[in-house]
Design a protein around this motif. Sequence first.
Motif, PDB file in Angstrom:
ATOM      1  N   THR A 142       1.019  -1.345  -0.099  1.00 20.58           N
ATOM      2  CA  THR A 142       0.207   0.111  -0.001  1.00 20.58           C
ATOM      3  C   THR A 142       0.854   1.125   0.108  1.00 20.58           C
ATOM      4  N   GLU A 143       2.035   0.960  -0.126  1.00 19.65           N
ATOM      5  CA  GLU A 143       3.117   2.313  -0.210  1.00 19.65           C
ATOM      6  C   GLU A 143       2.503   3.231  -1.410  1.00 19.65           C
ATOM      7  N   ALA A 144       2.158   3.000  -2.232  1.00 17.94           N
ATOM      8  CA  ALA A 144       1.529   4.096  -3.374  1.00 17.94           C
ATOM      9  C   ALA A 144       0.308   4.700  -2.831  1.00 17.94           C
ATOM     10  N   LEU A 145      -0.334   4.218  -2.022  1.00 17.95           N
ATOM     11  CA  LEU A 145      -1.523   4.738  -1.292  1.00 17.95           C
ATOM     12  C   LEU A 145      -1.314   5.680  -0.400  1.00 17.95           C
ATOM     13  N   ALA A 146      -0.178   5.741   0.021  1.00 20.15           N
ATOM     14  CA  ALA A 146       0.324   6.247   1.519  1.00 20.15           C
ATOM     15  C   ALA A 146      -0.507   7.719   1.606  1.00 20.15           C
ATOM     16  N   GLU A 147      -0.135   8.368   0.753  1.00 21.34           N
ATOM     17  CA  GLU A 147      -0.703   9.968   0.823  1.00 21.34           C
ATOM     18  C   GLU A 147      -2.063  10.293   0.218  1.00 21.34           C
ATOM     19  N   LEU A 148      -2.818   9.167  -0.077  1.00 21.71           N
ATOM     20  CA  LEU A 148      -4.374   9.311  -0.592  1.00 21.71           C
ATOM     21  C   LEU A 148      -5.084   9.534   0.544  1.00 21.71           C
ATOM     22  N   GLN A 149      -6.360  10.365   0.458  1.00 22.73           N
ATOM     23  CA  GLN A 149      -7.395  10.495   1.293  1.00 22.73           C
ATOM     24  C   GLN A 149      -8.499   9.772   0.629  1.00 22.73           C
ATOM     25  N   VAL A 150      -9.410   9.398   1.569  1.00 26.15           N
ATOM     26  CA  VAL A 150     -10.762   8.928   0.974  1.00 26.15           C
ATOM     27  C   VAL A 150     -11.635   9.963   0.767  1.00 26.15           C
ATOM     28  N   GLY A 151     -11.950  10.368  -0.600  1.00 26.48           N
ATOM     29  CA  GLY A 151     -12.791  11.314  -1.061  1.00 26.48           C
ATOM     30  C   GLY A 151     -14.138  11.238  -1.067  1.00 26.48           C
ATOM     31  N   GLN A 152     -14.765  10.248  -1.101  1.00 28.15           N
ATOM     32  CA  GLN A 152     -15.979   9.816  -1.291  1.00 28.15           C
ATOM     33  C   GLN A 152     -16.817  10.221  -0.039  1.00 28.15           C
ATOM     34  N   PRO A 153     -18.365  10.347  -0.224  1.00 28.01           N
ATOM     35  CA  PRO A 153     -18.982  10.308   0.927  1.00 28.01           C
ATOM     36  C   PRO A 153     -18.682   9.111   1.879  1.00 28.01           C
ATOM     37  N   ALA A 154     -18.450   9.112   3.108  1.00 25.01           N
ATOM     38  CA  ALA A 154     -18.081   8.031   4.128  1.00 25.01           C
ATOM     39  C   ALA A 154     -19.021   7.999   5.188  1.00 25.01           C
ATOM     40  N   LEU A 155     -19.608   6.797   5.596  1.00 24.39           N
ATOM     41  CA  LEU A 155     -20.431   6.481   6.945  1.00 24.39           C
ATOM     42  C   LEU A 155     -19.391   5.534   7.600  1.00 24.39           C
ATOM     43  N   PHE A 156     -19.468   5.850   9.134  1.00 27.46           N
ATOM     44  CA  PHE A 156     -18.432   4.918   9.969  1.00 27.46           C
ATOM     45  C   PHE A 156     -19.282   4.800  11.140  1.00 27.46           C
ATOM     46  N   LEU A 157     -19.604   3.422  11.580  1.00 31.20           N
ATOM     47  CA  LEU A 157     -20.621   3.156  12.471  1.00 31.20           C
ATOM     48  C   LEU A 157     -19.664   2.361  13.512  1.00 31.20           C
ATOM     49  N   LEU A 158     -19.939   2.445  14.715  1.00 32.46           N
ATOM     50  CA  LEU A 158     -19.201   1.794  15.980  1.00 32.46           C
ATOM     51  C   LEU A 158     -19.964   1.490  17.141  1.00 32.46           C
ATOM     52  N   GLY A 159     -19.960   0.312  17.769  1.00 33.75           N
ATOM     53  CA  GLY A 159     -20.811   0.259  18.788  1.00 33.75           C
ATOM     54  C   GLY A 159     -20.019   0.720  20.063  1.00 33.75           C
ATOM     55  N   ASP A 160     -20.796   1.119  21.081  1.00 32.05           N
ATOM     56  CA  ASP A 160     -20.050   1.667  22.153  1.00 32.05           C
ATOM     57  C   ASP A 160     -19.214   0.769  23.058  1.00 32.05           C
ATOM     58  N   HIS A 161     -19.977  -0.420  23.108  1.00 31.55           N
ATOM     59  CA  HIS A 161     -18.981  -1.414  23.654  1.00 31.55           C
ATOM     60  C   HIS A 161     -18.126  -2.385  22.945  1.00 31.55           C
ATOM     61  N   ASP A 162     -17.788  -1.923  21.750  1.00 34.08           N
ATOM     62  CA  ASP A 162     -16.911  -2.710  20.848  1.00 34.08           C
ATOM     63  C   ASP A 162     -15.382  -2.267  21.157  1.00 34.08           C
ATOM     64  N   PRO A 163     -14.729  -3.588  21.519  1.00 32.45           N
ATOM     65  CA  PRO A 163     -13.416  -3.505  22.193  1.00 32.45           C
ATOM     66  C   PRO A 163     -12.303  -2.964  21.216  1.00 32.45           C
ATOM     67  N   VAL A 164     -12.916  -2.952  19.713  1.00 28.71           N
ATOM     68  CA  VAL A 164     -12.091  -2.330  18.641  1.00 28.71           C
ATOM     69  C   VAL A 164     -11.836  -0.845  18.952  1.00 28.71           C
ATOM     70  N   GLY A 165     -13.059  -0.188  19.441  1.00 22.57           N
ATOM     71  CA  GLY A 165     -12.908   1.236  19.620  1.00 22.57           C
ATOM     72  C   GLY A 165     -11.744   1.619  20.595  1.00 22.57           C
ATOM     73  N   THR A 166     -11.604   0.614  21.685  1.00 18.18           N
ATOM     74  CA  THR A 166     -10.376   0.845  22.356  1.00 18.18           C
ATOM     75  C   THR A 166      -9.022   0.430  21.784  1.00 18.18           C
ATOM     76  N   LEU A 167      -8.860  -0.645  20.936  1.00 10.04           N
ATOM     77  CA  LEU A 167      -7.733  -0.749  20.307  1.00 10.04           C
ATOM     78  C   LEU A 167      -7.318   0.256  19.064  1.00 10.04           C
ATOM     79  N   GLU A 168      -8.402   0.846  18.434  1.00  8.67           N
ATOM     80  CA  GLU A 168      -8.144   1.869  17.575  1.00  8.67           C
ATOM     81  C   GLU A 168      -8.479   3.258  17.863  1.00  8.67           C
ATOM     82  N   ALA A 169      -8.218   3.396  19.021  1.00  9.96           N
ATOM     83  CA  ALA A 169      -8.411   4.843  19.632  1.00  9.96           C
ATOM     84  C   ALA A 169      -7.740   5.899  18.761  1.00  9.96           C
ATOM     85  N   TYR A 170      -6.384   5.638  18.609  1.00 15.99           N
ATOM     86  CA  TYR A 170      -5.731   6.630  17.843  1.00 15.99           C
ATOM     87  C   TYR A 170      -6.074   6.679  16.464  1.00 15.99           C
TER      88      TYR A 170
END
Length: 322
Positions: free
Chosen positions: A248-276
């Motif tokens: 993915t080196e060639a994609l490193a500077e790209l941004q997602v430009g499309q309309p985007a929706l992100f959903l997360l559960g308030d008790h999903d442990p991934v929210g803690t793991l991926e806090a940064y």
Amino acid sequence: MHALEHQLLEVNGIELSLYSAGPQGGRALWLLHGFPECWHSWRKQIAPLAAAGYRVLIPEMRGYGKSSAPREPEVYDLITLCGDIQGAMDALGQTECCVIGHDWGAPVAWHLALLEPQRVRAVVAMAVPFGGRPKQPATELMAQLYAGRFHYILHFQTPGVAEAEMDADMARTLRMMMHNTSAAVPKDFFLQDKPAGAGLFDGMQDPGSLPAWCDAAAFAHYLDTFAGRGFYGALNWYRNFHRNWLRTEALAELQVGQPALFLLGDHDPVGTLEAYTLKQMPKRVRQLEQHVLKDCGHWIQNEQAEQVNQLLLDFLGRQYPA
């Protein structure tokens, strides 16, 4: 109701098992499942989306179900996994689509948005955010942070180790993973405090029953996904963090430009793991809409199906109308 259809597509060097529903002329929606799930994890979304006029396409991802499951871990990197879906889009003659991914399906959806800025018109991700290419492969950072301690991704790295435990009783494995990342359970297998070399489920008890969001009929589909094969294909997705970083080196500077929706559960442990990563996401996704769903764990599209469907249909109606 639109009948569920099934076909096998020869794409990207594999056979891809694909379920679909909805009008043939409807705008394409791809639903990409995660680990350790199956196409049937979208069972509560298929009918509402098809009824809204979309052509809903639900693949069994590489390594799962009726799709091919090569033994070599290196053929499960993100660019290859994206190539499976791109090949299927080409085979079906699709010039536009929206991609929706949960868990491991989310990184595939994010990267399809980067790779296909014209064809992918909108993107939805659940549970796993996008923060761009890291400065080093994630497993290198994990090895530094968790030296001498257990981390499930590090545990998954050596072929054969996790499979031996997980394949021994596949129903138990699925019950444990479903229960221990649901909203009702405060402790989960993602965040265990035990030494490196421990087993995945050491210190945990088999609940012996299914979580409220998964009945016996649905569970049979999950089991059938791994029957006769086991978990090696699904686990191979985890064995490519270094290869993903290189490819993915060639994609490193790209941004997602499309309309985007992100959903997360308030008790999903991934929210803690991926806090940064969650903090970084608005810098890398230009048109970002986010929602945190209450009383919800990792299995968001089933634990809070009605709310997820409302949010999906609202977002699609504004950004990718049928």
